[in-house]
Motif scaffolding. Sequence first.
Motif, mmCIF file in Angstrom:
data_model
loop_
_atom_site.group_PDB
_atom_site.id
_atom_site.type_symbol
_atom_site.label_atom_id
_atom_site.label_comp_id
_atom_site.label_asym_id
_atom_site.label_seq_id
_atom_site.Cartn_x
_atom_site.Cartn_y
_atom_site.Cartn_z
ATOM 1 N N LYS A 18 0.836 -1.196 0.000
ATOM 2 C CA LYS A 18 0.000 0.000 0.000
ATOM 3 C C LYS A 18 0.875 1.252 0.000
ATOM 4 O O LYS A 18 1.875 1.325 0.710
ATOM 5 C CB LYS A 18 -0.898 0.005 1.233
ATOM 6 C CG LYS A 18 -1.881 1.152 1.261
ATOM 7 C CD LYS A 18 -2.795 1.091 2.469
ATOM 8 C CE LYS A 18 -3.703 2.306 2.474
ATOM 9 N NZ LYS A 18 -4.535 2.358 3.657
ATOM 10 N N SER A 111 -10.196 0.686 -4.829
ATOM 11 C CA SER A 111 -8.763 0.413 -4.753
ATOM 12 C C SER A 111 -8.212 0.373 -6.171
ATOM 13 O O SER A 111 -8.777 -0.297 -7.029
ATOM 14 C CB SER A 111 -8.518 -0.931 -4.059
ATOM 15 O OG SER A 111 -7.133 -1.195 -4.017
ATOM 16 N N TYR A 153 -0.722 -0.291 -4.270
ATOM 17 C CA TYR A 153 -2.178 -0.095 -4.252
ATOM 18 C C TYR A 153 -2.525 1.091 -3.364
ATOM 19 O O TYR A 153 -1.810 1.408 -2.419
ATOM 20 C CB TYR A 153 -2.875 -1.356 -3.704
ATOM 21 C CG TYR A 153 -2.732 -2.533 -4.635
ATOM 22 C CD1 TYR A 153 -3.716 -2.803 -5.594
ATOM 23 C CD2 TYR A 153 -1.610 -3.333 -4.585
ATOM 24 C CE1 TYR A 153 -3.576 -3.863 -6.453
ATOM 25 C CE2 TYR A 153 -1.472 -4.405 -5.462
ATOM 26 C CZ TYR A 153 -2.460 -4.671 -6.376
ATOM 27 O OH TYR A 153 -2.324 -5.717 -7.251
ATOM 28 N N PHE A 154 -3.642 1.708 -3.693
ATOM 29 C CA PHE A 154 -4.172 2.743 -2.820
ATOM 30 C C PHE A 154 -5.675 2.818 -2.985
ATOM 31 O O PHE A 154 -6.195 2.616 -4.082
ATOM 32 C CB PHE A 154 -3.537 4.112 -3.096
ATOM 33 C CG PHE A 154 -3.851 5.108 -2.015
ATOM 34 C CD1 PHE A 154 -3.324 4.968 -0.749
ATOM 35 C CD2 PHE A 154 -4.716 6.165 -2.249
ATOM 36 C CE1 PHE A 154 -3.637 5.854 0.265
ATOM 37 C CE2 PHE A 154 -5.036 7.057 -1.244
ATOM 38 C CZ PHE A 154 -4.497 6.901 0.020
#
Length: 155
Positions: A18, A111, A153-154
């Motif tokens: 992340k 996401s 990922y965010f």
Amino acid sequence: MENNVLEFECVGLNNGGKFPIENTGRGKDISPEFIIQNLSTRAVTLMITLEDLSHPIKGFTHWIIWNIPARDRITKAIPSGKSISSLQGAVQGIGYGFHCYAGPKPPKGKSHKYCFTVYVLDCKLDLSPFSFKRKVLSKANRHIIQEGKIYGYFE
């Protein structure tokens, strides 16, 4: 034989992990620090792209910067601007970040997967700061001697 896969670290982001909040549009929106580990002896410049792989526009570009002098460390928080004096005139082009880094900021509750790609080139590129990723990659294509990717990922 030279290894053409570039190994690098994006400080604070493990591959597949992340994004740190400070590197996103919901935080300070500053570029991360990069540490290059097996830079070719033929390296002249570096180029970095940040793409949103989940965006409806395939490979949506958040950031592109080129003509970074070859080095083993690129400091965080690269300032906005077409030409970056602290990086000896590195050029930031056109993406979601208009002559600047623009970190992840997907729609709330979604996401998205992102990719930093670091390219090592055997030359400097003579291109306008108003260039988009497609033009920059087309011009760089025959000069890329190493390449590496880190995914994050965010939400």
